[in-house]
Motif scaffolding. Structure first.
Motif, mmCIF file in Angstrom:
data_model
loop_
_atom_site.group_PDB
_atom_site.id
_atom_site.type_symbol
_atom_site.label_atom_id
_atom_site.label_comp_id
_atom_site.label_asym_id
_atom_site.label_seq_id
_atom_site.Cartn_x
_atom_site.Cartn_y
_atom_site.Cartn_z
ATOM 1 N N GLY A 160 0.815 -1.209 0.000
ATOM 2 C CA GLY A 160 0.000 0.000 0.000
ATOM 3 C C GLY A 160 0.843 1.250 0.000
ATOM 4 N N ARG A 161 0.172 2.408 0.088
ATOM 5 C CA ARG A 161 0.856 3.694 0.149
ATOM 6 C C ARG A 161 1.455 3.879 1.531
ATOM 7 N NH1 ARG A 161 -2.315 7.495 0.403
ATOM 8 N NH2 ARG A 161 -0.965 9.161 -0.431
ATOM 9 N N PHE A 211 7.469 -10.189 11.555
ATOM 10 C CA PHE A 211 8.464 -10.016 10.503
ATOM 11 C C PHE A 211 7.689 -9.638 9.241
ATOM 12 C CE2 PHE A 211 11.530 -13.177 12.634
ATOM 13 C CZ PHE A 211 12.338 -12.153 13.109
ATOM 14 N N LEU A 212 8.089 -8.553 8.568
ATOM 15 C CA LEU A 212 7.278 -8.054 7.465
ATOM 16 C C LEU A 212 8.071 -7.890 6.175
ATOM 17 C CD1 LEU A 212 5.138 -5.272 9.194
ATOM 18 C CD2 LEU A 212 4.397 -7.558 8.496
ATOM 19 N N ALA A 213 7.364 -8.181 5.071
ATOM 20 C CA ALA A 213 7.814 -7.811 3.731
ATOM 21 C C ALA A 213 6.840 -6.763 3.232
ATOM 22 C CB ALA A 213 7.818 -9.022 2.813
ATOM 23 N N VAL A 214 7.341 -5.564 2.923
ATOM 24 C CA VAL A 214 6.482 -4.435 2.577
ATOM 25 C C VAL A 214 6.716 -4.027 1.128
ATOM 26 C CG1 VAL A 214 5.917 -2.025 3.095
ATOM 27 C CG2 VAL A 214 6.437 -3.616 4.964
ATOM 28 N N THR A 215 5.621 -3.757 0.427
ATOM 29 C CA THR A 215 5.679 -3.218 -0.932
ATOM 30 C C THR A 215 4.926 -1.893 -0.953
ATOM 31 O OG1 THR A 215 5.740 -5.441 -1.912
ATOM 32 C CG2 THR A 215 5.099 -3.612 -3.355
ATOM 33 N N LEU A 216 5.615 -0.831 -1.325
ATOM 34 C CA LEU A 216 5.002 0.494 -1.403
ATOM 35 C C LEU A 216 4.479 0.751 -2.812
ATOM 36 C CD1 LEU A 216 7.482 2.721 0.646
ATOM 37 C CD2 LEU A 216 5.321 1.702 1.390
ATOM 38 N N THR A 217 3.281 1.323 -2.888
ATOM 39 C CA THR A 217 2.655 1.580 -4.182
ATOM 40 C C THR A 217 2.523 3.072 -4.483
ATOM 41 O OG1 THR A 217 0.455 1.481 -3.170
ATOM 42 C CG2 THR A 217 1.355 -0.581 -4.059
ATOM 43 N N ASP A 218 3.191 3.939 -3.692
ATOM 44 C CA ASP A 218 3.156 5.376 -3.961
ATOM 45 C C ASP A 218 3.643 5.664 -5.379
ATOM 46 O OD1 ASP A 218 3.105 6.825 -0.923
ATOM 47 O OD2 ASP A 218 3.836 4.757 -1.019
ATOM 48 N N THR A 219 3.029 6.661 -6.014
ATOM 49 C CA THR A 219 3.439 6.980 -7.386
ATOM 50 C C THR A 219 4.853 7.530 -7.447
ATOM 51 O OG1 THR A 219 2.358 9.128 -7.148
ATOM 52 C CG2 THR A 219 1.087 7.364 -8.188
ATOM 53 N N ALA A 220 5.305 8.221 -6.380
ATOM 54 C CA ALA A 220 6.691 8.691 -6.283
ATOM 55 C C ALA A 220 7.328 8.068 -5.051
ATOM 56 C CB ALA A 220 6.742 10.210 -6.181
ATOM 57 N N ARG A 221 8.577 7.664 -5.179
ATOM 58 C CA ARG A 221 9.250 6.990 -4.069
ATOM 59 C C ARG A 221 9.363 7.938 -2.864
ATOM 60 N NH1 ARG A 221 12.860 2.560 -3.949
ATOM 61 N NH2 ARG A 221 12.833 2.541 -6.226
ATOM 62 N N PRO A 222 8.800 7.553 -1.702
ATOM 63 C CA PRO A 222 8.863 8.432 -0.525
ATOM 64 C C PRO A 222 10.285 8.504 0.031
ATOM 65 C CG PRO A 222 7.113 6.784 -0.330
ATOM 66 C CD PRO A 222 7.980 6.366 -1.467
ATOM 67 N N PHE A 268 9.470 -1.229 -3.986
ATOM 68 C CA PHE A 268 8.735 -0.070 -4.492
ATOM 69 C C PHE A 268 8.127 -0.451 -5.837
ATOM 70 C CE2 PHE A 268 8.924 4.117 -6.823
ATOM 71 C CZ PHE A 268 7.827 4.668 -6.188
ATOM 72 N N LYS A 269 6.788 -0.553 -5.875
ATOM 73 C CA LYS A 269 6.069 -0.870 -7.106
ATOM 74 C C LYS A 269 4.933 0.140 -7.266
ATOM 75 C CE LYS A 269 7.054 -5.834 -7.150
ATOM 76 N NZ LYS A 269 6.478 -7.209 -7.181
ATOM 77 N N PRO A 270 5.222 1.279 -7.888
ATOM 78 C CA PRO A 270 4.203 2.326 -7.996
ATOM 79 C C PRO A 270 2.953 1.845 -8.721
ATOM 80 C CG PRO A 270 6.092 2.779 -9.429
ATOM 81 C CD PRO A 270 6.481 1.646 -8.551
ATOM 82 N N ALA A 271 1.808 2.225 -8.172
ATOM 83 C CA ALA A 271 0.533 1.811 -8.752
ATOM 84 C C ALA A 271 0.379 2.383 -10.158
ATOM 85 C CB ALA A 271 -0.610 2.281 -7.864
ATOM 86 N N GLY A 272 -0.136 1.560 -11.071
ATOM 87 C CA GLY A 272 -0.394 2.010 -12.428
ATOM 88 C C GLY A 272 0.799 1.998 -13.345
ATOM 89 N N VAL A 273 1.967 1.590 -12.851
ATOM 90 C CA VAL A 273 3.174 1.557 -13.673
ATOM 91 C C VAL A 273 3.465 0.122 -14.069
ATOM 92 C CG1 VAL A 273 5.645 2.024 -13.756
ATOM 93 C CG2 VAL A 273 4.110 3.612 -12.575
ATOM 94 N N THR A 274 3.604 -0.126 -15.345
ATOM 95 C CA THR A 274 3.924 -1.469 -15.827
ATOM 96 C C THR A 274 5.426 -1.603 -16.021
ATOM 97 O OG1 THR A 274 3.577 -0.770 -18.113
ATOM 98 C CG2 THR A 274 1.695 -1.750 -16.961
ATOM 99 N N ALA A 275 5.919 -2.799 -15.785
ATOM 100 C CA ALA A 275 7.356 -3.051 -15.911
ATOM 101 C C ALA A 275 7.800 -2.941 -17.369
ATOM 102 C CB ALA A 275 7.686 -4.422 -15.354
ATOM 103 N N ASP A 276 8.990 -2.401 -17.553
ATOM 104 C CA ASP A 276 9.582 -2.284 -18.887
ATOM 105 C C ASP A 276 10.271 -3.601 -19.230
ATOM 106 O OD1 ASP A 276 10.945 -1.651 -21.204
ATOM 107 O OD2 ASP A 276 11.507 0.357 -20.529
ATOM 108 N N ALA A 277 9.772 -4.289 -20.240
ATOM 109 C CA ALA A 277 10.285 -5.616 -20.585
ATOM 110 C C ALA A 277 11.557 -5.569 -21.422
ATOM 111 C CB ALA A 277 9.212 -6.409 -21.328
#
Length: 416
Positions: free
Chosen positions: A310-311, A328-339, A358-367
């Motif tokens: 999440g954000r 123990f946590l594994a966290v993935t941030l979905t902010d559009t800009a890296r905080p 860091f996996k911003p929401a709405g951004v697809t990976a460049d293959a």
């Protein structure tokens, strides 16, 4: 469980495996967790009047374990013997069989039986209960490239004496099938149907090759070392049909392939892919006819594993995540800009966070490959694209000026 077994006079085994002593979880120290499990194991042996503890390989996490891991192992064996249980232990693919099995012949007399030599896998540990003798065979991890001494080819294969260039089969199934054949031959010669086998291998269920492949992939976890040779590392569960009990090690998840064929799994989760797996041991009882029944003994939970996505602001303020503050946590941030300072801010609420993505929401990976991304582009364009990749926002005009100045200085120094 004690009440359920109170009137049964058969042999009681406690099946455990994959301790991986010396392992950490994304650099988090697990020594206290492993020590706590071994305390639990000793308490279970005492409380359930266990006769023999079966350890199905991967005692250590690496061939040369750290000193404190060796100390944990030695202490566990001494305490298990002090409460009256024998221990039968095999080496796994993470262990050095030669090191783990040092002085095994001498140690046998103490009631601790180390079965780490492939050549001796058909020499059983002989136990006895009120129903008679039980033969326990230990099959350590078998490296297909090495094979077994005098490995025999399958029926119908060309005779190697007639064709000296013929290569012996070197697959997991070939070496394990030969190992089981030798064990069955020894058991038949003894005339004793009551047999138990320990094996460290990747065993899959299913009647067809396709079913076994699907089963194998479905039950593997991220923390298990790949033992595939030629693309296939698993063997069919049918290899162990007919034994009273097969105590398996290698897979970290609890599994019942048949009533007499089981994985105990690892005592702790060693990757986030294992966070929902039940951890513990099997309490096994053999009857007069050699068949076995098993009950699950849960292991104590040291610290739960969780995954948050999440954000950053939502993760820091939402009451929904209060229960996971000590996990123990594994966290993935979905902010559009890296905080900025994301890890430090997260640790103020979640002190045991282990990984951050860091996996911003709405951004697809460049293959595209790296070469494709930089082709026909100058240094400044590549650097600006890197800024965008890291931060998910374009470099400002001032930042581009600073980058251009840095490249100019670097080129001048390179020319001089």
């Amino acid at each position: 469980m004690s009440a359920a077994f109170a009137t049964v006079l058969g042999m009681r085994f406690l099946h455990t495996s994959d301790w991986h002593l010396g392992r950490s979880l994304h650099r988090a120290d697990l020594r206290d967790a492993q020590a706590g499990f071994l305390d639990h194991l000793v308490d279970t042996v005492r409380g359930e009047r266990v006769d023999t503890v079966l350890v199905a390989g991967d005692v250590y996490d690496r061939a040369i374990p750290p000193v404190d891991a060796v100390a944990l192992y030695e202490d566990a064996l001494a305490r298990l013997r002090a409460v009256g249980a024998r221990v039968i232990l095999i080496s796994g693919n993470h262990d050095s069989g030669r090191r783990l099995g040092v002085n095994s012949t001498l140690i046998d007399a103490s009631g601790v039986h180390l079965r780490t030599r492939p050549a001796a896998l058909a020499d059983p540990v002989l136990l006895a209960d009120s129903h008679g003798e039980i033969a326990v065979y230990g099959v350590p991890y078998l490296e297909p490239a090495v094979g077994l001494p005098d490995l025999e080819a399958p029926p119908g294969s060309p005779d190697p004496e007639e064709d000296p260039d013929l290569e012996r089969p070197r697959t997991h199934e070939a070496v394990l099938r030969e190992a089981v054949r030798r064990i069955r031959r020894d058991a038949a010669a003894r005339g004793n149907p009551r047999t138990v086998v320990l094996a460290h291998a990747w065993v899959a269920g299913g009647a067809s090759a396709q079913q076994r492949q699907q089963d194998a992939e479905r039950h593997r976890s991220a923390s298990e070392r790949d033992i595939s040779v030629g693309g296939i590392g698993y063997v069919p569960a049918s290899l162990f049909a007919g034994f009273g009990y097969a105590a398996l090690g290698h897979l970290h998840g609890r599994r019942t392939l048949a009533e007499n064929i089981r994985y105990s799994g690892s005592p702790l989760p060693y990757s986030f892919s294992e966070r929902d797996q039940p951890k513990g041991s099997w309490l096994v009882e053999t009857g007069a006819d050699g068949t076995a029944s098993a009950d699950w003994v849960p292991a104590p939970v040291y610290k739960r594993l969780g995954v948050l996505t999440g954000r950053l602001d939502d993760l820091l303020t939402s009451r929904e995540h209060a229960a996971q503050e000590d996990h123990f946590l594994a966290v993935t941030l979905t902010d559009t800009a890296r905080p900025v300072g994301a890890m430090e801010r997260l640790r103020a609420r979640f002190p045991h966070i282990l990984t951050l993505e860091f996996k911003p929401a709405g951004v697809t990976a460049d293959a595209r490959s790296y070469g494709q991304k930089i082709r026909n582009r100058d240094d400044l364009a590549v650097a600006a694209e890197f800024v965008r990749h890291v931060r998910n926002t374009d470099a400002s005009g001032l930042e581009r000026e600073l980058l251009a100045s840095a490249f100019a200085v670097a080129l001048t120094q390179a020319d001089s």
